[in-house]
Design a protein around this motif. Structure first.
Motif, PDB file in Angstrom:
ATOM      1  N   ILE A  94       8.961  -0.882   3.044  1.00 51.51           N
ATOM      2  CA  ILE A  94       7.782  -1.699   2.749  1.00 51.51           C
ATOM      3  C   ILE A  94       6.664  -0.827   2.191  1.00 51.51           C
ATOM      4  CG2 ILE A  94       5.964  -3.102   3.790  1.00 51.51           C
ATOM      5  CD1 ILE A  94       8.033  -4.270   5.672  1.00 51.51           C
ATOM      6  N   LEU A  95       6.487   0.358   2.765  1.00 50.41           N
ATOM      7  CA  LEU A  95       5.456   1.271   2.273  1.00 50.41           C
ATOM      8  C   LEU A  95       5.739   1.706   0.833  1.00 50.41           C
ATOM      9  CD1 LEU A  95       2.927   2.944   2.826  1.00 50.41           C
ATOM     10  CD2 LEU A  95       4.400   4.735   3.772  1.00 50.41           C
ATOM     11  N   ILE A  96       6.991   2.050   0.564  1.00 45.52           N
ATOM     12  CA  ILE A  96       7.374   2.479  -0.787  1.00 45.52           C
ATOM     13  C   ILE A  96       7.191   1.341  -1.786  1.00 45.52           C
ATOM     14  CG2 ILE A  96       9.351   3.135  -2.225  1.00 45.52           C
ATOM     15  CD1 ILE A  96      10.361   4.722   0.267  1.00 45.52           C
ATOM     16  N   PHE A  97       7.609   0.133  -1.412  1.00 46.05           N
ATOM     17  CA  PHE A  97       7.477  -1.007  -2.319  1.00 46.05           C
ATOM     18  C   PHE A  97       6.009  -1.374  -2.542  1.00 46.05           C
ATOM     19  CE2 PHE A  97      11.882  -2.400  -0.679  1.00 46.05           C
ATOM     20  CZ  PHE A  97      12.505  -1.613  -1.633  1.00 46.05           C
ATOM     21  N   ARG A  98       5.197  -1.229  -1.501  1.00 45.40           N
ATOM     22  CA  ARG A  98       3.772  -1.518  -1.654  1.00 45.40           C
ATOM     23  C   ARG A  98       3.147  -0.595  -2.703  1.00 45.40           C
ATOM     24  NH1 ARG A  98       2.195  -0.869   3.276  1.00 45.40           N
ATOM     25  NH2 ARG A  98       1.918  -3.054   3.900  1.00 45.40           N
ATOM     26  N   LYS A  99       3.474   0.676  -2.616  1.00 48.12           N
ATOM     27  CA  LYS A  99       2.944   1.633  -3.597  1.00 48.12           C
ATOM     28  C   LYS A  99       3.500   1.348  -4.994  1.00 48.12           C
ATOM     29  CE  LYS A  99       2.268   5.444  -0.304  1.00 48.12           C
ATOM     30  NZ  LYS A  99       2.700   6.815   0.086  1.00 48.12           N
TER      31      LYS A  99
END
Length: 283
Positions: A94-99
């Motif tokens: 989720i963190l990677i996709f958010r960025k």
């Protein structure tokens, strides 16, 4: 590789690791489509094995938005099912996709949309889904246990990200709209939030006065620059997604699609009445 994987249990970790490495490190000029397809094929029956490779998956996941989109989709199809059982991998994704959703690279944004929507398909919400959940939530707390409550929290967080993604360029918006129906086919209890999102978008980009023609606010959908016109809002994809999602929900919850049905009928009737001149295309 596939035969080796089937016949030699002790080689499976090596085969899976090699496949992941080949797909993630492949050049855009030489996309490893065969390796990608094989990775997806064997991962379907090897969730437990992938769980044992959790740390390697995290390392590879950070590179996924940077690889050719076709290969990225294959890697995500292989990895996303594992996220249901590995909370650290899920949170990292989720963190990677958010960025990536706000990266300067358009392909990164579209890969992020694919990853987030695949997650929404897999984190299924049960019968006790809370229909009071709203997209106006500013933050969603995700816990460690795999339960309906946690799946609901994850999906709500992701849908909030997708809503922010609808501020991006037309191709990203189009990807989001085109994948909403697939989410409902796999995770039908999310329909209140999905319909709410579509209703908000329709209200923003269509005229509500039944006497105004045309019904679509073309000025909000198209940005006119000095040297070109750019599609900002893919209204066709929005309308198609709304029609399709309503068709999926209507047999079970006809009352919940009533307002959207009225909006769609109004847009359809007014569009049929329009002449070409009404759209002011020469402007």
């Amino acid at each position: 590789l596939e035969e080796c994987y089937k016949l030699h249990v002790h080689c499976r970790v090596s085969v899976m690791t090699d496949l992941l490495h080949r797909v993630v490190t492949s050049s855009p000029l030489t996309p490893g489509s065969l390796h990608s397809l094989l990775l997806v094929k064997i991962s379907r029956r090897s969730v437990q094995l992938l769980l044992s490779l959790s740390n390697k998956l995290k390392d590879h996941l950070s590179n996924v938005p940077l690889i050719p989109p076709k290969n990225a989709r294959c890697v995500l199809r292989a990895i996303v099912p594992v996220m249901r059982y590995d909370t650290s991998l899920r949170d990292a994704a989720i963190l990677i996709f958010r960025k990536s959703l706000f990266s300067k690279n358009p392909d990164c944004r579209r890969i992020a949309v694919y990853g987030l929507t695949e997650m929404m398909k897999k984190f299924k919400v049960g019968e006790n889904y809370s229909q009071s959940s709203q997209l106006s939530c500013s933050q969603v707390q995700v816990h460690l246990m795999v339960t309906d409550d946690i799946n609901e929290a994850v999906c709500t967080e992701i849908l909030l990200l997708l809503k922010r993604g609808l501020t991006q360029q037309g191709s990203v918006r189009s990807d989001i709209y085109n994948r909403l129906a697939g989410i409902l086919r796999n995770n039908s209890k999310l329909y209140p939030m999905v319909l709410q999102l579509l209703e908000e978008r329709l209200l923003e980009f269509t005229e509500q006065d039944p006497g105004i023609l045309p019904p679509v606010k073309l000025g909000n959908c198209i940005a006119v620059l000095p040297d070109q016109s750019v599609l900002r809002e893919p209204a066709m994809d929005l309308l198609r997604a709304t029609f399709t999602c309503c068709d999926l929900v209507r047999p079970r919850e006809p009352d919940d699609v009533m307002k959207l049905d009225e909006l769609l009928e109004s847009v359809t009737v007014r569009s049929a009445k329009c002449d070409l001149e009404d759209w002011d295309l020469d402007k």
